[in-house]
Design an enzyme around this catalytic site. Structure first.
Site, short mmCIF file in Angstrom:
data_model
loop_
_atom_site.label_atom_id
_atom_site.label_comp_id
_atom_site.label_asym_id
_atom_site.label_seq_id
_atom_site.Cartn_x
_atom_site.Cartn_y
_atom_site.Cartn_z
N HIS A 307 -75.98 -56.35 5.63
CA HIS A 307 -74.95 -56.72 4.65
C HIS A 307 -75.58 -56.71 3.27
O HIS A 307 -76.74 -57.08 3.13
CB HIS A 307 -74.38 -58.11 4.95
CG HIS A 307 -73.11 -58.38 4.23
ND1 HIS A 307 -73.07 -58.83 2.93
CD2 HIS A 307 -71.82 -58.21 4.61
CE1 HIS A 307 -71.82 -58.95 2.56
NE2 HIS A 307 -71.04 -58.57 3.54
N ASP A 365 -68.36 -58.07 11.41
CA ASP A 365 -67.67 -57.11 12.26
C ASP A 365 -68.41 -56.77 13.55
O ASP A 365 -67.92 -55.97 14.34
CB ASP A 365 -67.36 -55.84 11.46
CG ASP A 365 -66.16 -56.08 10.58
OD1 ASP A 365 -65.29 -56.87 11.01
OD2 ASP A 365 -66.10 -55.55 9.47
N1 ACO Z 1 -79.03 -50.00 10.66
C1 ACO Z 1 -80.28 -49.54 10.35
N2 ACO Z 1 -80.85 -49.70 9.14
C2 ACO Z 1 -80.13 -50.34 8.20
C3 ACO Z 1 -78.84 -50.84 8.46
C4 ACO Z 1 -78.29 -50.65 9.75
N3 ACO Z 1 -77.07 -51.11 10.04
N4 ACO Z 1 -78.36 -51.42 7.34
C5 ACO Z 1 -79.31 -51.30 6.41
N5 ACO Z 1 -80.40 -50.65 6.93
C6 ACO Z 1 -81.68 -50.38 6.25
C7 ACO Z 1 -81.56 -49.21 5.27
O1 ACO Z 1 -81.89 -47.99 5.90
C8 ACO Z 1 -82.57 -49.61 4.22
O2 ACO Z 1 -83.86 -49.34 4.71
P1 ACO Z 1 -85.06 -48.88 3.69
O3 ACO Z 1 -85.25 -50.06 2.79
O4 ACO Z 1 -86.20 -48.59 4.56
O5 ACO Z 1 -84.52 -47.69 2.96
C9 ACO Z 1 -82.43 -51.13 4.14
O6 ACO Z 1 -81.98 -51.52 5.45
C10 ACO Z 1 -81.42 -51.61 3.08
O7 ACO Z 1 -80.19 -50.96 3.31
P2 ACO Z 1 -79.16 -50.52 2.18
O8 ACO Z 1 -78.37 -49.36 2.65
O9 ACO Z 1 -79.92 -50.37 0.89
O10 ACO Z 1 -78.29 -51.80 2.08
P3 ACO Z 1 -76.86 -51.91 1.38
O11 ACO Z 1 -76.77 -53.28 0.88
O12 ACO Z 1 -76.67 -50.82 0.38
O13 ACO Z 1 -75.82 -51.63 2.56
C11 ACO Z 1 -74.41 -52.01 4.43
C12 ACO Z 1 -75.17 -52.66 3.25
C13 ACO Z 1 -73.54 -50.88 3.91
C14 ACO Z 1 -73.50 -53.07 5.04
C15 ACO Z 1 -75.43 -51.51 5.47
O14 ACO Z 1 -76.20 -52.58 5.96
C16 ACO Z 1 -74.76 -50.75 6.63
O15 ACO Z 1 -74.50 -49.55 6.50
N6 ACO Z 1 -74.46 -51.45 7.76
C17 ACO Z 1 -73.76 -50.83 8.87
C18 ACO Z 1 -72.26 -50.76 8.57
C19 ACO Z 1 -71.58 -52.12 8.65
O16 ACO Z 1 -71.76 -52.88 9.60
N7 ACO Z 1 -70.73 -52.42 7.63
C20 ACO Z 1 -69.95 -53.65 7.59
C21 ACO Z 1 -70.44 -54.57 6.50
S1 ACO Z 1 -69.50 -56.07 6.52
C22 ACO Z 1 -68.08 -55.67 5.77
O17 ACO Z 1 -67.99 -54.90 4.88
C23 ACO Z 1 -66.89 -56.31 6.22
#
Ligand code: ACO
Length: 430
Positions: A307, A365
């Site tokens: 998140h 979620d």
């Molecule tokens: N699985 C694997 N790796 C992940 C995940 C994941 N679900 N989420 C983040 N990471 C990693 C990224 O690859 C990144 O790694 P790095 O630092 O080595 O490059 C690091 O964690 C940070 O991730 P970001 O993408 O920079 O985080 P951001 O805050 O931009 O994204 C998000 C947040 C979109 C929710 C992301 O965690 C994600 O895509 N999760 C899966 C989708 C999801 O469950 N969305 C629902 C969110 S809740 C809602 O909106 C109601």
């Protein structure tokens, strides 16, 4: 010591002193509104990781501590003691309603739940297998075509009416999207039923016989809707605010929020989680999927994990996990395999260095889809259910924004990377 910060451009040596705006809790924000005028520089913050776009008194999140409060009330207390309608009132009006206020609010919402009969005809224009979120986006936007006489956004009564209409009608539109998919006749809302009960009725009743919803399902829906109702300046709420900043009508703004919510990185994650659990299939496959999530060359992500704001267990996920246990116990006949697989996936991921280092925890979620699944709500309706709940938050933000004395159209700038000036070349010389 003044509450300011001084920025210096090391190239030109020019300095600018910028004020810091402090709220009642949480980080303050550097007010950069004069920065461009003073220095000729923009700020660069893709994804708005460190940018506050407004002042708001609706929802407070402390992502490090895993805290979520609506109007000051901890989410845990609201989920335990309130109905969704009480929370919708809290979000919009700022206070939890007393008995009379709640009765009045509910009665107004119930009266608005019926939609214009010609609006129900729109659904016939969609293919029977259209995604219900596509129908939601189209039909919610089309509400703008029905209320010309109450569309003056400067009029306080018009605003209140639009907010109540939105919360009411979005449930009826959601149920109609479902009925269109399964080919059953639309069911009219019942004024004597409470909001969540009414939604279940519109989805699962048929004209052929009586229907009574299960109190366990109604309670679970109330909790899910409370947890999904608002989450400060998330992607869809910010989309609603940006659309509204141009003076667009509230129905068009909420439709924009619906489309933004649909993406798998946001509200579409609940549907994606179930799809992913299906792909994983069994415990033995979990390490393979965890390895994919960690592989930088693979775009695969563990859905329902991570998140932008929470760097701790999402407090909503803690509550939902418990509700999932309760619902699945009450629905003995339902298949628990998916829930058990999710619990195992969570356990393995939370011990993995990659997830620990990046503070990736289950989000709201990860478990919500499993509860909806147990209640008989199909996968393609999961984001629709989220949209119904989030409408309370969207309209609260819209109302707040309309009263904000700082009203400016949202207009970000850019760092231009394209071609510099060049002269036109006639077609025969290209
Ligand atoms: N699985 C694997 N790796 C992940 C995940 C994941 N679900 N989420 C983040 N990471 C990693 C990224 O690859 C990144 O790694 P790095 O630092 O080595 O490059 C690091 O964690 C940070 O991730 P970001 O993408 O920079 O985080 P951001 O805050 O931009 O994204 C998000 C947040 C979109 C929710 C992301 O965690 C994600 O895509 N999760 C899966 C989708 C999801 O469950 N969305 C629902 C969110 S809740 C809602 O909106 C109601």
């Amino acid at each position: 010591m003044s509450d300011t910060v001084t920025l210096t451009d090391n190239t030109t040596g020019r300095s600018v002193e910028l004020p810091i705006q402090r709220g009642s809790e949480g980080p303050g924000a550097i007010d950069i509104s004069t920065l461009y005028r003073e220095t000729g520089l923009f700020t660069y913050d893709p994804g708005f990781v460190a940018t506050a776009s407004c002042h708001s008194a609706i929802t407070y999140i402390d992502g490090e501590a895993g805290i979520l409060r609506y109007r000051g009330y901890p989410i845990e207390q609201l989920a335990e003691h309130c109905t969704f309608m009480e929370v919708a009132h809290l979000l919009i009006c700022g206070e939890l309603p007393g008995v009379e206020k709640l009765a009045e609010f509910q009665s107004t919402i119930h009266k608005h739940m019926m939609v214009n009969e010609s609006l129900t005809k729109f659904f016939q224009g969609f293919r029977y297998d259209s995604h219900p979120m596509a129908m939601m986006a189209g039909v919610v936007a089309s509400l703008s075509a029905f209320y010309h006489d109450t569309l003056d956004i400067e009029n306080l009564e018009h605003r209140a009416e639009a907010a109540q209409r939105m919360i009411a009608k979005v449930a009826t539109i959601a149920a109609a999207s479902y009925k269109r998919n399964i080919g059953e006749p639309f069911m009219y809302p019942q004024n004597n039923l409470h909001y969540c009960d009414n939604l279940l009725h519109m989805m699962f009743a048929t004209p052929c016989g009586p229907y009574e919803s299960d109190p366990v399902a109604v309670r679970a829906l109330n909790i899910l809707f409370i947890l999904h109702a608002d989450h400060e300046q998330n992607a869809s709420t910010s989309t609603v605010r940006l659309a509204a900043s141009s003076g667009a009508n509230p129905y068009a703004c909420i439709a924009a929020g619906v489309t933004s919510l649909w993406g798998p990185a946001h509200g579409g994650a609940n549907e994606a989680v179930l799809k992913q659990l299906d792909e994983i299939g069994c415990r033995e496959n979990i390490p393979k999927f965890i390895a994919r999530a960690k592989d930088k060359d693979d775009p695969f992500r563990l859905m329902g994990f991570g998140h932008r704001v929470y760097k701790n267990y999402d407090p909503r996920a803690t509550i939902i996990r418990q509700v999932a246990h309760e619902v699945l116990e009450n629905y003995q006949g339902k298949d628990r395999r998916m829930f058990d697989l999710a619990l195992e996936l969570e356990e393995i991921a939370l011990k993995d260095e990659y997830f620990v280092e990046r503070k990736l925890y289950p989000n709201v979620d990860f478990y919500s889809g499993m509860i909806y699944h147990a209640l008989g709500i199909p996968r393609n309706m999961l984001t629709v259910m989220f949209a119904v709940a989030r409408t309370a938050g969207w309209v609260s933000h819209w109302m707040e924004m309309m009263c904000d004395p700082v009203k400016r159209i949202g207009r970000p700038r850019q760092v231009y990377d394209g071609a510099v000036k060049r002269d036109f070349v006639p077609m025969d010389q290209r």
